[in-house]
Motif scaffolding. Structure first.
Motif, PDB file in Angstrom:
ATOM      1  N   MET A  62       0.818  -1.212   0.000  1.00 34.38           N
ATOM      2  CA  MET A  62       0.000   0.000   0.000  1.00 34.38           C
ATOM      3  C   MET A  62       0.856   1.270   0.000  1.00 34.38           C
ATOM      4  SD  MET A  62      -3.010  -1.105  -0.299  1.00 34.38           S
ATOM      5  CE  MET A  62      -4.052  -2.554  -0.007  1.00 34.38           C
ATOM      6  N   GLN A  63       2.135   1.154   0.330  1.00 32.38           N
ATOM      7  CA  GLN A  63       3.027   2.309   0.343  1.00 32.38           C
ATOM      8  C   GLN A  63       3.673   2.575  -1.014  1.00 32.38           C
ATOM      9  OE1 GLN A  63       5.886   1.937   3.566  1.00 32.38           O
ATOM     10  NE2 GLN A  63       4.384   0.919   4.875  1.00 32.38           N
ATOM     11  N   ALA A  64       3.478   1.658  -1.967  1.00 27.46           N
ATOM     12  CA  ALA A  64       4.143   1.777  -3.262  1.00 27.46           C
ATOM     13  C   ALA A  64       3.197   2.374  -4.307  1.00 27.46           C
ATOM     14  CB  ALA A  64       4.633   0.418  -3.724  1.00 27.46           C
ATOM     15  N   ASP A  65       3.782   2.815  -5.415  1.00 23.73           N
ATOM     16  CA  ASP A  65       2.997   3.387  -6.509  1.00 23.73           C
ATOM     17  C   ASP A  65       2.702   2.357  -7.589  1.00 23.73           C
ATOM     18  OD1 ASP A  65       2.949   6.299  -5.673  1.00 23.73           O
ATOM     19  OD2 ASP A  65       5.099   5.903  -5.639  1.00 23.73           O
ATOM     20  N   TRP A  66       3.658   1.475  -7.880  1.00 19.75           N
ATOM     21  CA  TRP A  66       3.421   0.334  -8.763  1.00 19.75           C
ATOM     22  C   TRP A  66       3.768  -0.922  -7.987  1.00 19.75           C
ATOM     23  CZ3 TRP A  66       6.874   4.220 -10.599  1.00 19.75           C
ATOM     24  CH2 TRP A  66       6.377   5.049 -11.627  1.00 19.75           C
ATOM     25  N   VAL A  96      -1.556  -5.413  -5.097  1.00 22.28           N
ATOM     26  CA  VAL A  96      -0.920  -5.692  -6.386  1.00 22.28           C
ATOM     27  C   VAL A  96      -1.736  -4.999  -7.479  1.00 22.28           C
ATOM     28  CG1 VAL A  96      -0.310  -7.491  -8.054  1.00 22.28           C
ATOM     29  CG2 VAL A  96       0.053  -7.874  -5.610  1.00 22.28           C
ATOM     30  N   GLN A  97      -1.042  -4.411  -8.449  1.00 18.74           N
ATOM     31  CA  GLN A  97      -1.722  -3.663  -9.507  1.00 18.74           C
ATOM     32  C   GLN A  97      -1.511  -4.248 -10.892  1.00 18.74           C
ATOM     33  OE1 GLN A  97       0.101   0.161  -9.101  1.00 18.74           O
ATOM     34  NE2 GLN A  97      -0.241   0.214  -6.905  1.00 18.74           N
ATOM     35  N   LEU A  98      -0.343  -4.844 -11.110  1.00 14.75           N
ATOM     36  CA  LEU A  98       0.016  -5.340 -12.434  1.00 14.75           C
ATOM     37  C   LEU A  98       0.522  -6.771 -12.323  1.00 14.75           C
ATOM     38  CD1 LEU A  98       1.693  -2.168 -12.271  1.00 14.75           C
ATOM     39  CD2 LEU A  98       0.942  -2.507 -14.627  1.00 14.75           C
ATOM     40  N   ILE A 100       1.483   1.233 -20.379  1.00 15.15           N
ATOM     41  CA  ILE A 100       2.185   2.362 -19.764  1.00 15.15           C
ATOM     42  C   ILE A 100       1.330   2.854 -18.609  1.00 15.15           C
ATOM     43  CG2 ILE A 100       3.113   4.678 -20.080  1.00 15.15           C
ATOM     44  CD1 ILE A 100       3.526   4.049 -23.016  1.00 15.15           C
ATOM     45  N   GLU A 101       1.855   2.752 -17.415  1.00 19.26           N
ATOM     46  CA  GLU A 101       1.118   3.129 -16.206  1.00 19.26           C
ATOM     47  C   GLU A 101       1.759   4.365 -15.574  1.00 19.26           C
ATOM     48  OE1 GLU A 101      -1.699   1.531 -14.586  1.00 19.26           O
ATOM     49  OE2 GLU A 101      -1.871   0.880 -16.673  1.00 19.26           O
ATOM     50  N   GLU A 102       0.968   5.416 -15.423  1.00 15.35           N
ATOM     51  CA  GLU A 102       1.488   6.677 -14.887  1.00 15.35           C
ATOM     52  C   GLU A 102       1.174   6.810 -13.409  1.00 15.35           C
ATOM     53  OE1 GLU A 102       0.348  10.095 -17.116  1.00 15.35           O
ATOM     54  OE2 GLU A 102       1.289  11.529 -15.739  1.00 15.35           O
ATOM     55  N   ARG A 103       2.178   7.169 -12.639  1.00  9.95           N
ATOM     56  CA  ARG A 103       2.023   7.449 -11.218  1.00  9.95           C
ATOM     57  C   ARG A 103       2.815   8.717 -10.891  1.00  9.95           C
ATOM     58  NH1 ARG A 103      -0.653   3.646 -12.452  1.00  9.95           N
ATOM     59  NH2 ARG A 103      -0.806   1.591 -11.437  1.00  9.95           N
ATOM     60  N   ASN A 104       2.175   9.655 -10.246  1.00 11.22           N
ATOM     61  CA  ASN A 104       2.845  10.893  -9.820  1.00 11.22           C
ATOM     62  C   ASN A 104       3.565  11.592 -10.968  1.00 11.22           C
ATOM     63  OD1 ASN A 104       1.984  10.123  -7.271  1.00 11.22           O
ATOM     64  ND2 ASN A 104       3.989   9.368  -6.627  1.00 11.22           N
ATOM     65  N   GLY A 105       2.971  11.552 -12.148  1.00 11.78           N
ATOM     66  CA  GLY A 105       3.574  12.224 -13.289  1.00 11.78           C
ATOM     67  C   GLY A 105       4.696  11.461 -13.966  1.00 11.78           C
ATOM     68  N   ILE A 106       4.946  10.207 -13.546  1.00  9.92           N
ATOM     69  CA  ILE A 106       5.986   9.373 -14.151  1.00  9.92           C
ATOM     70  C   ILE A 106       5.313   8.218 -14.894  1.00  9.92           C
ATOM     71  CG2 ILE A 106       8.037   7.963 -13.752  1.00  9.92           C
ATOM     72  CD1 ILE A 106       8.505   9.511 -11.186  1.00  9.92           C
ATOM     73  N   LYS A 107       5.669   8.056 -16.161  1.00  7.44           N
ATOM     74  CA  LYS A 107       5.087   7.006 -16.987  1.00  7.44           C
ATOM     75  C   LYS A 107       6.042   5.819 -17.076  1.00  7.44           C
ATOM     76  CE  LYS A 107       2.363  10.203 -19.818  1.00  7.44           C
ATOM     77  NZ  LYS A 107       2.113  10.719 -21.193  1.00  7.44           N
ATOM     78  N   LEU A 108       5.561   4.666 -16.589  1.00  4.95           N
ATOM     79  CA  LEU A 108       6.353   3.439 -16.598  1.00  4.95           C
ATOM     80  C   LEU A 108       5.812   2.496 -17.664  1.00  4.95           C
ATOM     81  CD1 LEU A 108       8.558   1.636 -15.243  1.00  4.95           C
ATOM     82  CD2 LEU A 108       6.728   0.745 -13.775  1.00  4.95           C
ATOM     83  N   ALA A 162       5.959   6.303 -27.209  1.00  6.90           N
ATOM     84  CA  ALA A 162       4.630   6.596 -26.675  1.00  6.90           C
ATOM     85  C   ALA A 162       4.685   7.410 -25.385  1.00  6.90           C
ATOM     86  CB  ALA A 162       3.866   5.295 -26.437  1.00  6.90           C
ATOM     87  N   GLY A 163       5.899   7.736 -24.932  1.00  5.25           N
ATOM     88  CA  GLY A 163       6.027   8.631 -23.788  1.00  5.25           C
ATOM     89  C   GLY A 163       6.487   8.009 -22.496  1.00  5.25           C
ATOM     90  N   ALA A 164       6.893   6.736 -22.517  1.00  2.61           N
ATOM     91  CA  ALA A 164       7.366   6.108 -21.280  1.00  2.61           C
ATOM     92  C   ALA A 164       8.647   6.789 -20.789  1.00  2.61           C
ATOM     93  CB  ALA A 164       7.614   4.621 -21.498  1.00  2.61           C
ATOM     94  N   ASP A 165       8.651   7.159 -19.519  1.00  2.00           N
ATOM     95  CA  ASP A 165       9.839   7.769 -18.910  1.00  2.00           C
ATOM     96  C   ASP A 165      10.851   6.714 -18.487  1.00  2.00           C
ATOM     97  OD1 ASP A 165       8.901  10.569 -18.886  1.00  2.00           O
ATOM     98  OD2 ASP A 165       7.403   9.810 -17.481  1.00  2.00           O
ATOM     99  N   ALA A 166      10.366   5.523 -18.166  1.00  2.00           N
ATOM    100  CA  ALA A 166      11.223   4.402 -17.765  1.00  2.00           C
ATOM    101  C   ALA A 166      10.554   3.125 -18.240  1.00  2.00           C
ATOM    102  CB  ALA A 166      11.427   4.385 -16.252  1.00  2.00           C
TER     103      ALA A 166
END
Length: 421
Positions: A114-118, A155-157, A202-210, A250-254
């Motif tokens: 629950m403390q993580a973004d992905w 878990v999200q992905l 591509i999953e975006e969290r806090n303005g970062i696209k993974l 497509a815009g992935a930052d990482a």
């Protein structure tokens, strides 16, 4: 493939005469891979260099507005093999509702997730329905409620490309994708149609696209139908390179790549794993998440020179060669422990809109599957080892359990660091 562009503004002031000034125009440099920091250390600060305001003959000229860079951070956590052997089900079946509830497996690790973004897991079983029969090894099929339990735990992905992807044939792939999506999970690595295979995750969290992709070495000899080769993503370096390129475009930052590879029950990566991981980082991956051996293997930092990089720029990635078993009925030495692997991603966006994304702050949280037999049924709980040892308050654990877990944790922590120079 490659990270965001770094733009450096080079300004040259040449004094020609009193009250006369001119400046050179800026020239963008070639794009570079996302730079990465050392484990558990912040990356070295970097940013664009702006030229000072040019001289002006007007007394009321104002200096340019130089805004500080915008910094966003997000945390990625990943766990290994989510497996369901036959002994895992009876204790979690409710005959009245004809349903399963596997959420107790994850209740001790849910607060960490629950403390993580992905949060990523390797789903190493089809969820193909009771009509295709629930079975464990060697050809798995588990209740769809497993997806609900994973989602409820945080878990999200889920990576669905592994050697058990075809255990219930193409029908199993289609049903598994439907069930995990209905639970609110995002799958990647298998596809139900040619159109589905073209999707980019591509999953975006806090303005970062993974960007995420997953591949497996094979499907245990069960052939993928000739007319449905899109169903399972296999390890193929040109295809991986192209996939990473598409994610970046497509815009992935990482980019995170999940690889199902290696030799089962071997605690060190083999030469093929090491070579593949290097090539995937050279193709532009920032993170490589390994699974399949069912035991934890070490992590390492991979440095790729400009000459070897797909984009002609130096690149740095982190690989965990095997995350081990997250949940299973396997209890042999080292098969009942796994790892929650974490990194922090930091995206720095300059005032001109150019950005770069770096990773650092590697975290390693070993886990253990505690198994207990009560009235001929087996009960399972995933324990974060260090937290459990420090708390020392679990009534289900004996003094012998704590002693064994302490020794395992000490050995595992050394093992995880054994490849890092």
């Amino acid at each position: 493939m490659r990270g965001p562009r770094k733009t450096y503004l080079l300004a040259m002031y040449l004094s020609v005469g009193l009250l006369t000034a001119c400046s050179a125009t800026s020239s963008p440099l070639s794009p570079s891979s996302s730079p990465s920091g050392k484990p558990a250390a912040s990356p070295a600060p970097s940013g664009s260099v702006s030229a000072p305001p040019t001289a002006s003959s007007s007394d009321d000229s104002k200096p340019e507005d130089v805004r500080p860079p915008e910094i966003n951070t997000a945390t990625l956590l990943a766990v290994g093999d989510v497996m369901v052997h036959s002994p895992q089900l009876p204790a979690y079946y409710d005959a009245k509702s004809n349903t399963y509830d596997m959420s107790p497996w994850f209740e001790r690790v849910a607060p960490i997730f629950m403390q993580a973004d992905w949060v990523i897991a390797n789903l190493e079983t089809p969820l193909a329905g009771a009509d295709l029969k629930y079975t464990g090894f060697p050809r798995f099929n588990a209740p769809a409620e497993l997806a609900d339990a994973l989602k409820g735990a945080g878990v999200q992905l889920v990576s669905t490309a592994n050697n058990h992807s075809m255990d219930r044939g193409f029908t199993g792939i289609v049903r598994t994708l439907r069930n995990v999506r209905q639970a609110g999970l995002v799958p990647f690595g298998t596809s139900s149609s040619p159109e589905d295979a073209e999707r980019l995750v591509i999953e975006e969290r806090n303005g970062i696209k993974l960007g995420l992709l997953a591949c497996t070495y094979g499907t245990n000899g069960i052939p993928v139908p000739e007319d449905k080769k899109y169903a399972v993503d296999l390890i193929d370096l040109p295809a991986i390179r192209e996939h990473i390129h598409r994610l970046r475009e497509a815009g992935a930052d990482a980019v995170s790549v999940s690889l199902h590879f290696g030799t089962e029950y071997q605690r060190m990566p083999n030469e093929q794993q090491i070579a593949i991981a290097h090539d995937v980082v050279a193709a532009g991956a920032d993170v490589v998440l390994g699974s399949h051996p069912h035991v934890v293997q070490p992590y390492d930092i991979i440095e790729v020179s400009a000459a070897d990089s797909a984009d002609g720029e130096p690149h740095r990635g982190v690989v965990i060669y095997s995350l081990g078993n997250f949940i299973s009925n396997q209890s042999e030495e080292w098969q009942d422990v796994g790892l929650i692997f974490g990194i922090k991603l930091t995206k720095t966006t300059d005032a001109n809109g150019e950005s770069r994304t770096e990773w650092d702050a590697i975290s390693l949280t070993p886990t253990k599957v505690h198994m207990q037999r009560v009235n001929k049924k087996k009960y399972y709980t995933i324990l974060p080892m260090e937290q459990s040892i420090k708390a020392h308050n679990n009534p289900k654990l004996t003094a012998q359990d704590y002693t064994r877990m302490t020794k395992q944790l000490e050995s595992l922590n050394k093992h995880l660091q054994s490849l890092v120079k």
